[in-house]
Design a protein around this motif. Structure first.
Motif, PDB file in Angstrom:
ATOM      1  N   GLN A 282     -40.028 -62.090 -36.198  1.00 54.02           N
ATOM      2  CA  GLN A 282     -41.345 -62.726 -36.065  1.00 54.02           C
ATOM      3  C   GLN A 282     -41.444 -63.564 -34.803  1.00 54.02           C
ATOM      4  OE1 GLN A 282     -44.006 -62.046 -37.717  1.00 54.02           O
ATOM      5  NE2 GLN A 282     -42.971 -60.690 -39.160  1.00 54.02           N
ATOM      6  N   LEU A 283     -40.391 -64.287 -34.445  1.00 49.27           N
ATOM      7  CA  LEU A 283     -40.411 -65.064 -33.200  1.00 49.27           C
ATOM      8  C   LEU A 283     -40.608 -64.151 -31.994  1.00 49.27           C
ATOM      9  CD1 LEU A 283     -37.558 -67.663 -33.836  1.00 49.27           C
ATOM     10  CD2 LEU A 283     -39.973 -68.188 -33.449  1.00 49.27           C
ATOM     11  N   THR A 284     -39.908 -63.024 -32.006  1.00 44.55           N
ATOM     12  CA  THR A 284     -40.042 -62.065 -30.900  1.00 44.55           C
ATOM     13  C   THR A 284     -41.436 -61.468 -30.880  1.00 44.55           C
ATOM     14  OG1 THR A 284     -37.704 -61.512 -31.221  1.00 44.55           O
ATOM     15  CG2 THR A 284     -38.976 -60.056 -29.803  1.00 44.55           C
ATOM     16  N   LEU A 285     -41.944 -61.115 -32.047  1.00 47.14           N
ATOM     17  CA  LEU A 285     -43.277 -60.516 -32.134  1.00 47.14           C
ATOM     18  C   LEU A 285     -44.359 -61.504 -31.694  1.00 47.14           C
ATOM     19  CD1 LEU A 285     -44.404 -57.752 -33.059  1.00 47.14           C
ATOM     20  CD2 LEU A 285     -44.921 -58.815 -35.258  1.00 47.14           C
ATOM     21  N   MET A 286     -44.204 -62.789 -32.042  1.00 48.73           N
ATOM     22  CA  MET A 286     -45.193 -63.799 -31.642  1.00 48.73           C
ATOM     23  C   MET A 286     -45.189 -64.015 -30.129  1.00 48.73           C
ATOM     24  SD  MET A 286     -46.835 -64.456 -34.327  1.00 48.73           S
ATOM     25  CE  MET A 286     -46.438 -62.808 -34.923  1.00 48.73           C
ATOM     26  N   ILE A 287     -44.017 -63.866 -29.495  1.00 49.64           N
ATOM     27  CA  ILE A 287     -43.964 -63.914 -28.028  1.00 49.64           C
ATOM     28  C   ILE A 287     -44.759 -62.747 -27.453  1.00 49.64           C
ATOM     29  CG2 ILE A 287     -42.445 -63.595 -26.024  1.00 49.64           C
ATOM     30  CD1 ILE A 287     -40.344 -65.241 -27.479  1.00 49.64           C
ATOM     31  N   ALA A 288     -44.590 -61.562 -28.058  1.00 51.70           N
ATOM     32  CA  ALA A 288     -45.337 -60.382 -27.598  1.00 51.70           C
ATOM     33  C   ALA A 288     -46.844 -60.606 -27.742  1.00 51.70           C
ATOM     34  CB  ALA A 288     -44.905 -59.147 -28.383  1.00 51.70           C
ATOM     35  N   HIS A 289     -47.283 -61.153 -28.880  1.00 57.02           N
ATOM     36  CA  HIS A 289     -48.713 -61.421 -29.088  1.00 57.02           C
ATOM     37  C   HIS A 289     -49.237 -62.457 -28.096  1.00 57.02           C
ATOM     38  CE1 HIS A 289     -48.908 -58.807 -32.403  1.00 57.02           C
ATOM     39  NE2 HIS A 289     -48.501 -59.612 -33.358  1.00 57.02           N
ATOM     40  N   ALA A 290     -48.415 -63.477 -27.815  1.00 58.33           N
ATOM     41  CA  ALA A 290     -48.823 -64.490 -26.841  1.00 58.33           C
ATOM     42  C   ALA A 290     -48.940 -63.876 -25.445  1.00 58.33           C
ATOM     43  CB  ALA A 290     -47.819 -65.643 -26.839  1.00 58.33           C
ATOM     44  N   LEU A 291     -48.020 -62.980 -25.102  1.00 61.49           N
ATOM     45  CA  LEU A 291     -48.097 -62.293 -23.804  1.00 61.49           C
ATOM     46  C   LEU A 291     -49.351 -61.433 -23.711  1.00 61.49           C
ATOM     47  CD1 LEU A 291     -44.356 -61.266 -23.321  1.00 61.49           C
ATOM     48  CD2 LEU A 291     -45.652 -62.821 -21.856  1.00 61.49           C
ATOM     49  N   ASP A 292     -49.778 -60.873 -24.857  1.00 60.36           N
ATOM     50  CA  ASP A 292     -50.995 -60.063 -24.869  1.00 60.36           C
ATOM     51  C   ASP A 292     -52.220 -60.858 -24.416  1.00 60.36           C
ATOM     52  OD1 ASP A 292     -49.672 -57.808 -25.735  1.00 60.36           O
ATOM     53  OD2 ASP A 292     -50.161 -58.091 -27.845  1.00 60.36           O
ATOM     54  N   SER A 293     -52.201 -62.174 -24.651  1.00 63.68           N
ATOM     55  CA  SER A 293     -53.350 -63.002 -24.281  1.00 63.68           C
ATOM     56  C   SER A 293     -53.535 -63.086 -22.766  1.00 63.68           C
ATOM     57  CB  SER A 293     -53.194 -64.419 -24.866  1.00 63.68           C
ATOM     58  OG  SER A 293     -52.154 -65.132 -24.206  1.00 63.68           O
ATOM     59  N   GLN A 294     -52.452 -62.785 -22.004  1.00 65.53           N
ATOM     60  CA  GLN A 294     -52.523 -62.844 -20.544  1.00 65.53           C
ATOM     61  C   GLN A 294     -52.593 -61.455 -19.901  1.00 65.53           C
ATOM     62  OE1 GLN A 294     -52.925 -65.727 -18.976  1.00 65.53           O
ATOM     63  NE2 GLN A 294     -52.820 -66.738 -20.969  1.00 65.53           N
ATOM     64  N   GLU A 295     -52.640 -60.448 -20.749  1.00 60.01           N
ATOM     65  CA  GLU A 295     -52.620 -59.055 -20.274  1.00 60.01           C
ATOM     66  C   GLU A 295     -53.770 -58.756 -19.311  1.00 60.01           C
ATOM     67  OE1 GLU A 295     -54.447 -55.534 -22.638  1.00 60.01           O
ATOM     68  OE2 GLU A 295     -52.414 -55.843 -23.388  1.00 60.01           O
ATOM     69  N   ALA A 296     -55.005 -59.050 -19.730  1.00 61.59           N
ATOM     70  CA  ALA A 296     -56.174 -58.747 -18.899  1.00 61.59           C
ATOM     71  C   ALA A 296     -56.147 -59.556 -17.606  1.00 61.59           C
ATOM     72  CB  ALA A 296     -57.460 -59.034 -19.667  1.00 61.59           C
ATOM     73  N   THR A 297     -55.781 -60.841 -17.700  1.00 61.18           N
ATOM     74  CA  THR A 297     -55.717 -61.693 -16.517  1.00 61.18           C
ATOM     75  C   THR A 297     -54.701 -61.157 -15.519  1.00 61.18           C
ATOM     76  OG1 THR A 297     -56.241 -63.595 -17.910  1.00 61.18           O
ATOM     77  CG2 THR A 297     -55.387 -64.065 -15.718  1.00 61.18           C
ATOM     78  N   PHE A 298     -53.518 -60.732 -16.030  1.00 57.47           N
ATOM     79  CA  PHE A 298     -52.476 -60.205 -15.150  1.00 57.47           C
ATOM     80  C   PHE A 298     -52.942 -58.937 -14.442  1.00 57.47           C
ATOM     81  CE2 PHE A 298     -48.782 -57.519 -14.299  1.00 57.47           C
ATOM     82  CZ  PHE A 298     -47.952 -58.385 -13.606  1.00 57.47           C
ATOM     83  N   ILE A 299     -53.549 -58.036 -15.195  1.00 59.42           N
ATOM     84  CA  ILE A 299     -54.006 -56.761 -14.602  1.00 59.42           C
ATOM     85  C   ILE A 299     -55.094 -56.999 -13.562  1.00 59.42           C
ATOM     86  CG2 ILE A 299     -55.245 -54.612 -15.130  1.00 59.42           C
ATOM     87  CD1 ILE A 299     -53.690 -54.519 -17.781  1.00 59.42           C
ATOM     88  N   LYS A 300     -56.010 -57.906 -13.848  1.00 60.91           N
ATOM     89  CA  LYS A 300     -57.105 -58.178 -12.907  1.00 60.91           C
ATOM     90  C   LYS A 300     -56.646 -59.020 -11.715  1.00 60.91           C
ATOM     91  CE  LYS A 300     -60.930 -57.431 -13.358  1.00 60.91           C
ATOM     92  NZ  LYS A 300     -61.694 -56.311 -12.784  1.00 60.91           N
ATOM     93  N   GLN A 301     -55.835 -60.032 -11.980  1.00 53.39           N
ATOM     94  CA  GLN A 301     -55.448 -60.979 -10.931  1.00 53.39           C
ATOM     95  C   GLN A 301     -54.248 -60.502 -10.113  1.00 53.39           C
ATOM     96  OE1 GLN A 301     -53.298 -65.028 -11.547  1.00 53.39           O
ATOM     97  NE2 GLN A 301     -55.474 -65.506 -11.714  1.00 53.39           N
ATOM     98  N   GLN A 302     -53.174 -60.106 -10.813  1.00 48.77           N
ATOM     99  CA  GLN A 302     -51.931 -59.758 -10.123  1.00 48.77           C
ATOM    100  C   GLN A 302     -51.970 -58.341  -9.547  1.00 48.77           C
ATOM    101  OE1 GLN A 302     -49.703 -62.273 -10.067  1.00 48.77           O
ATOM    102  NE2 GLN A 302     -48.365 -61.197  -8.638  1.00 48.77           N
ATOM    103  N   LEU A 303     -52.495 -57.393 -10.335  1.00 49.78           N
ATOM    104  CA  LEU A 303     -52.526 -55.997  -9.882  1.00 49.78           C
ATOM    105  C   LEU A 303     -53.843 -55.635  -9.208  1.00 49.78           C
ATOM    106  CD1 LEU A 303     -50.842 -54.274 -12.976  1.00 49.78           C
ATOM    107  CD2 LEU A 303     -49.756 -55.104 -10.878  1.00 49.78           C
ATOM    108  N   ALA A 304     -54.854 -56.499  -9.340  1.00 50.27           N
ATOM    109  CA  ALA A 304     -56.171 -56.319  -8.703  1.00 50.27           C
ATOM    110  C   ALA A 304     -56.804 -54.969  -9.041  1.00 50.27           C
ATOM    111  CB  ALA A 304     -56.042 -56.476  -7.184  1.00 50.27           C
ATOM    112  N   LEU A 305     -56.784 -54.627 -10.332  1.00 49.10           N
ATOM    113  CA  LEU A 305     -57.360 -53.355 -10.770  1.00 49.10           C
ATOM    114  C   LEU A 305     -58.801 -53.565 -11.215  1.00 49.10           C
ATOM    115  CD1 LEU A 305     -54.457 -51.767 -12.856  1.00 49.10           C
ATOM    116  CD2 LEU A 305     -54.928 -51.561 -10.410  1.00 49.10           C
ATOM    117  N   SER A 306     -59.582 -52.485 -11.177  1.00 53.63           N
ATOM    118  CA  SER A 306     -60.981 -52.539 -11.589  1.00 53.63           C
ATOM    119  C   SER A 306     -61.077 -52.548 -13.116  1.00 53.63           C
ATOM    120  CB  SER A 306     -61.730 -51.326 -11.050  1.00 53.63           C
ATOM    121  OG  SER A 306     -61.221 -50.130 -11.637  1.00 53.63           O
TER     122      SER A 306
END
Length: 402
Positions: A222-246
């Motif tokens: 569960q601790l590992t899974l909650m880290i994965a869920h927390a990382l999901d919250s930054q998924e869109a920001t990372f793709i838009k900001q870091q990778l600069a995708l449309s």
């Protein structure tokens, strides 16, 4: 195919419920945005749910374990369907929050009840294959749901999308109504008291103390899974900001990740009888977190895409293995109480990890923060791997799982 025919009503009902959840997510976000155009109001949508689940979980388990689970699932889905049906008529964000709160209360009763029903209706030797196939239906809904919601909103509006979502909950309730009862005749209903709640808590704690191997596996997973869920919250920001995708490329990446999960579910179901749940959990979770970390290390779309697909693929194995392990390990008579107490832990940890990632991303850089949390997830998964293959685990692991 033989497995699907045997449990088609469960797959049909739960599949519609999963589909509704994804339609609901897209439609609700757009509905709240058009109503308020406030980022703070949008954040509130993601806070109300966990708060409702935490508060409800203090008593939900005691009710679940003393109530017919099939009837409880029907009431829960009918309630959610009615709540979503009313939501488009609301013109105040506070009324929306109130309905969201009520919908999440209903969800708090549905999830542990459905786990109990699966535990009782699916034989142990078929559980891993069943869980892999059910996960495949969930992943398919992840692909179809947002696309269907987008089409409905494009042709009509968010209200129609939410009404369709309401229909999916009613459909799920109808399918569950057609399912057979798996419990003994209900005993005389006990009056809910503080003494009963305290005794229920003690009962769960006694189980936790008695089965130390299970609780170690539960906590690290569960601790590992909650880290994965927390990382999901930054998924869109990372793709838009870091990778600069449309926006279109972002949507494509999310869809391809769903394809990876579906393929993973199919492969996990095919080989369910050749590998154990322990192998699925240990290897599946470690590789999932490895590719999570690799995704946030990416500097190109292609590496990110490969990581996204692969983590979806291996997550299907870890989820199928863990769900099987959970269903076999937790006694049916306390499954509702344990699940509710576990839900308090999961929701609290998820909120904290999500807040930490958000704060650290402000203090440092987004990529440094997400990669650091990804590595932390890999370390937790590695520790779980060591626990699962320790001498103590090898000698104590429950029959049919080792």
């Amino acid at each position: 195919m033989k497995m699907i025919r045997k449990y088609y009503l469960i797959f049909f009902g739960f599949g519609f419920s999963y589909l509704g959840n994804w339609i609901y997510l897209v439609a609700l976000n757009l509905f709240v945005w058009h109503l308020t155009e406030s980022p703070a109001a949008m954040a509130g949508v993601y806070i109300v749910g966990p708060i409702a689940r935490i508060l409800t979980s203090f008593i939900a388990g005691s009710i679940i374990d003393r109530t017919n689970k099939r009837k409880l699932m029907i009431v829960s889905d009918v309630s959610r369907g009615a709540i979503v049906l009313l939501m488009p008529f609301m013109d105040s964000i506070w009324f929306i929050y109130l309905l969201l709160f009520m919908a999440n209360i209903a969800s708090s009763f549905f999830a542990p009840s459905s786990t109990y029903y699966i535990t009782k209706s699916v034989p142990n030797e078929e559980k891993q294959q069943f869980n892999a196939l059910l996960g495949m239906f969930n992943s398919g809904s992840f692909l179809i749901g947002p696309a269907l919601a987008g089409g409905l909103i494009l042709l009509f509006d968010t209200s129609v999308a939410m009404w369709v979502n309401s229909l999916t909950f009613f459909t799920c309730a109808w399918a569950i109504y057609l399912l057979p009862n798996v419990e003994e005749p209900e005993a005389v209903r006990e009056t809910m008291t503080w003494k009963m709640l305290k005794e229920d808590y003690v009962t769960v704690m006694d189980f936790v103390k008695k089965d130390s191997l299970f609780i170690k596996i539960f906590l690290f997973f569960q601790l590992t899974l909650m880290i994965a869920h927390a990382l999901d919250s930054q998924e869109a920001t990372f793709i838009k900001q870091q990778l600069a995708l449309s926006d279109s490329l972002y949507g494509m990446m999310v869809s391809v990740a769903g394809v990876g999960a579906i393929v993973g579910g199919m492969v996990a179901a095919k080989y369910a009888n050749k590998f154990t749940s322990r192998q699925y959990i240990a290897n599946g979770l470690f590789l999932t977190m490895f590719f999570y970390a690799l995704f946030y290390c990416s500097s190109t779309m292609y590496l990110a895409l490969i990581s996204f697909v692969t983590l979806g693929f291996f997550m299907a194995f870890s989820n199928a293995g863990y769900n099987t392990f959970y269903q076999v390990s937790v006694p049916g008579e306390i499954m509702g109480r344990f699940g509710s107490i576990a839900n308090i832990f999961q929701s609290t940890i998820q909120i904290l990890f999500t807040l930490f990632i958000g704060l650290f991303a402000e203090w440092f850089t987004l990529q440094f923060t997400t990669v650091s949390f990804g590595i932390l997830g890999v370390l937790f998964a590695l520790l779980l791997y060591i626990i699962l293959y320790s001498k103590k685990a090898s000698s104590q692991f429950k029959e049919g799982l080792a």
